[in-house]
Design an enzyme around this catalytic site. Structure first.
Site, PDB file in Angstrom:
ATOM      1  N   ILE A  87       0.837  -1.198   0.000  1.00  0.00           N
ATOM      2  CA  ILE A  87       0.000   0.000   0.000  1.00  0.00           C
ATOM      3  C   ILE A  87       0.871   1.246   0.000  1.00  0.00           C
ATOM      4  O   ILE A  87       1.808   1.353   0.789  1.00  0.00           O
ATOM      5  CB  ILE A  87      -0.904   0.023   1.255  1.00  0.00           C
ATOM      6  N   CYS A  88       0.539   2.188  -0.889  1.00  0.00           N
ATOM      7  CA  CYS A  88       1.248   3.465  -0.883  1.00  0.00           C
ATOM      8  C   CYS A  88       0.454   4.460  -0.057  1.00  0.00           C
ATOM      9  O   CYS A  88      -0.538   5.006  -0.522  1.00  0.00           O
ATOM     10  CB  CYS A  88       1.424   3.967  -2.310  1.00  0.00           C
ATOM     11  N   LEU A  89       0.866   4.644   1.176  1.00  0.00           N
ATOM     12  CA  LEU A  89       0.134   5.529   2.076  1.00  0.00           C
ATOM     13  C   LEU A  89       1.176   6.240   2.943  1.00  0.00           C
ATOM     14  O   LEU A  89       2.000   5.583   3.589  1.00  0.00           O
ATOM     15  CB  LEU A  89      -0.819   4.668   2.940  1.00  0.00           C
TER      16      LEU A  89
END
Lengths: 152, 487
Positions: A87-89
């Protein structure tokens, strides 16, 4: 673990069980209290609606000084989530703060499903599709949700 | 050529020639040895030489002293603590005058911009003798709660382990408050008061020193392996630095190998490209080319550059891939890249091929000069041993043969610049300026090859002829740099 489980993790786990977040279910593993089996319901009004997404969440040794590690186990068509579920967070990376909790992280992930951000992509091909033909991308996301995240 | 020149041998050993030679000396010896700088104080060279750059090579302690002096100036001028002064200087790339000016005019704005204080202070209400720490979620006595200027309170133990993890991850000057969405930075005196482990205190001090040097535009670590030298220059420009300790030659601005006339961004792009594509490029350029007509892959297995495709029977030139008929009886001229004028209308496939072709053209030449430079190094060694031999046999004195060494040094320097003209040309837009650049590049190329030929045959080349050739090559090099090196 030598020192046992930090008080903070015990407290967080207790609160997650007593006051669960709507649409999110996080249960610690029986063998390892730092490993959580997570289920997030696709938010209403998003292409992921009616889908049920499995995630794994792991609290590293340094937690809460380091961010938890979170990954989607269910396949999902989303510009900020790649093929293997990473996840790109920002709060999972450089914007992590020790004052954030498992609860806040999962809420942020739920919010990410409602509001994909193709300008900061992880899955480039998906992000590209999202920018050039959003209607088609949303359609694909719905199909994938039916195919891979069916609650039954 | 050299035979003709031999006739006037005796004239060339006159005084005038010697003094000319001395002039040359300063010019290119300085290239490899900065110590000659003080010898040419009264000469106008500095302004003429497009590569001229003043710098100092410092030891770690000198730099620490220099940085402390900078901090001290700010402290005494604005009556602030050293830890605050360091934060402000680091946040503004050590622009001392700017910081002093801003601090005198509007200190709170400067402090907010530098993330020393928050825009709005957190009003945490702490009633009672204890409170819950937001990180460990434990009830903690108020006396053990600490905050930065933002007012976010956490317990000492949590601050300590937070700092430990940050330092272990390599963060020092960028450690922010623990609260979510708060970007107020931690001053070093706060950190030192909270950090319990002595080894991490040392680590912090070492790492933060590295950060200070990196953020200072006038300082740069020598990129040589394990070299402790730090270079100090007046301003941060893409100029040549030669470290006298490890003999690394590099660009002051970007720290990569020196790259004039190409600029820092372009050389970085080029080197990355070469690293990414080098294996493919090496193999393809070394062994095969595609038939320009039917694109079948052809391996060159003989010396002749006149190729005939075994598949479509097309006759073409191996070097430029042009039709062999066009080469006619005259020899081909293949030093500049000719783009396919109709490329925009070709298929994506053909465009990709064209892009690869263009890259390979420049890469081959870049690579070729790099290899030649290494060979030139061997020539230099040979010259050294030959001079030694001659002096031992009493054929002239050591000083008599110095011009040979000078010639070899100059050759290296010219070829070095020539090598770095190729990335420049590769990224240049097609325009009149490119034509001029390629013209000058071809001129330099020709003179470098002439010089190389004469240096390799130094013994049979007349000294005057060789020196004349040195002069021409260096002039070509300087002309190209003056016209195209952005200053």
């Amino acid at each position: 673990m030598a020192g046992g489980l930090p008080r903070r993790i015990i407290k967080e786990t207790q609160r997650l069980m007593q006051e669960p977040v709507p649409g999110i279910n996080a249960i610690p593993d029986e063998q390892n209290a730092r490993y959580f089996h997570v289920v997030v319901a696709g938010p209403e009004g998003s292409p992921y609606e009616n889908g049920v997404f499995k995630l794994e969440l792991f609290l590293p040794e340094e937690y809460p000084m380091s961010a938890p590690k979170v990954r989607f186990m269910t396949k999902i068509y989303h510009p900020n989530i790649d093929k293997v579920g990473r996840i790109c967070l920002d709060i999972l990376k450089d914007k992590w703060s020790p004052a954030l909790q498992i609860r806040t992280v999962l809420l942020s992930i739920q919010a990410l499903l409602s509001a994909p951000n193709p300008d900061d992509p992880l899955a480039n091909d998906v992000a590209e599709q999202w920018k050039t033909n959003e209607a088609k991308a949303i359609d694909t996301a719905r199909q994938w949700t039916r195919m891979y995240a069916d609650s039954n | 050529m050299s035979d003709d020149m031999n006739s006037g041998e005796s004239d060339h050993d006159s005084d005038t020639d010697l003094s000319d030679h001395m002039d040359e000396d300063d010019d290119y010896c300085g290239y490899y040895d900065n110590d000659t700088n003080d010898l040419d104080i009264d000469k106008p060279k500095k302004t003429d030489d497009p590569e001229y750059f003043e710098f100092e090579l410092l030891q770690l302690e000198d730099v620490e002293r220099f940085l402390n002096e900078e901090v001290e100036v700010l402290c005494s001028s604005q009556k602030i603590k050293p830890s605050l002064a360091k934060m402000l200087l680091h946040a503004h790339n050590w622009k001392k005058e700017f910081v002093i000016e801003c601090h005198s005019k509007n200190p709170s704005k400067l402090l907010v911009d530098s993330k020393v204080i928050p825009k709005t202070k957190n009003q945490q209400l702490l009633a009672g003798p204890s409170a819950v720490c937001g990180v460990c979620l434990s009830q903690v006595a108020r006396t053990d709660l600490y905050d930065l200027s933002c007012g976010h309170m956490f317990c000492g133990e949590c601050w300590d382990s937070y700092c430990q993890v940050q330092i272990q991850q390599g963060t020092t000057l960028g450690i922010a408050c623990m609260a979510n969405d708060c970007d107020v930075m931690m001053p070093e005196d706060f950190l030192y008061s909270i950090l319990s482990k002595p080894d991490l205190r040392n680590r912090y001090s070492q790492l933060s020193f590295l950060e200070y040097v990196k953020s200072h535009p006038a300082l740069r670590f020598c990129p040589g392996p394990n070299c402790p030298i730090i270079v100090k220059a007046k301003d941060c420009r893409a100029k040549k630095v030669l470290c006298s300790t490890c003999h690394t030659m590099f660009c002051f601005k970007c720290g990569l190998e020196y790259h004039a006339p190409t600029d820092c961004d372009v050389i970085k792009k080029w080197l990355t490209k070469c690293a990414d594509d080098s294996e493919t490029a090496n193999y393809i350029s070394a062994n095969t080319k595609d038939c320009p007509k039917c694109h079948v892959c052809i391996e060159k297995n003989g010396g002749c550059n006149h190729m005939q495709c075994s598949k479509c029977k097309y006759d073409f030139c191996w070097m430029c891939l042009g039709d062999w008929k066009a080469h006619g009886s005259e020899y081909y001229e293949c030093s500049r890249y000719k783009e396919n004028p109709n490329i925009a209308n070709e298929s994506v496939h053909a465009q990709a091929r064209e892009a690869l072709k263009k890259y390979l053209f420049y890469f081959e030449r870049w690579e070729n000069h790099a290899k030649s430079l290494k060979l030139e190094e061997q020539t230099l060694d040979k010259i050294k041993s030959r001079i030694q031999e001659k002096v031992m046999n009493s054929t002239g004195t050591w000083i008599d043969w110095q011009y040979l060494l000078d010639a070899a040094h100059l050759l290296k320097k010219c070829r070095y610049t020539l090598q770095y003209t190729y990335p420049y040309a590769y990224y240049m837009e097609k325009c009149a300026r490119k034509q001029l650049f390629e013209y000058q590049q071809a001129q330099l190329e020709a003179e470098v090859e002439n010089l190389s030929w004469k240096v390799e045959r130094a013994e049979i080349t007349h000294r005057g002829d060789l020196e004349n050739q040195m002069d021409i090559a260096e002039k070509r090099r300087l002309t190209l740099l003056k016209d195209f090196l952005d200053i």
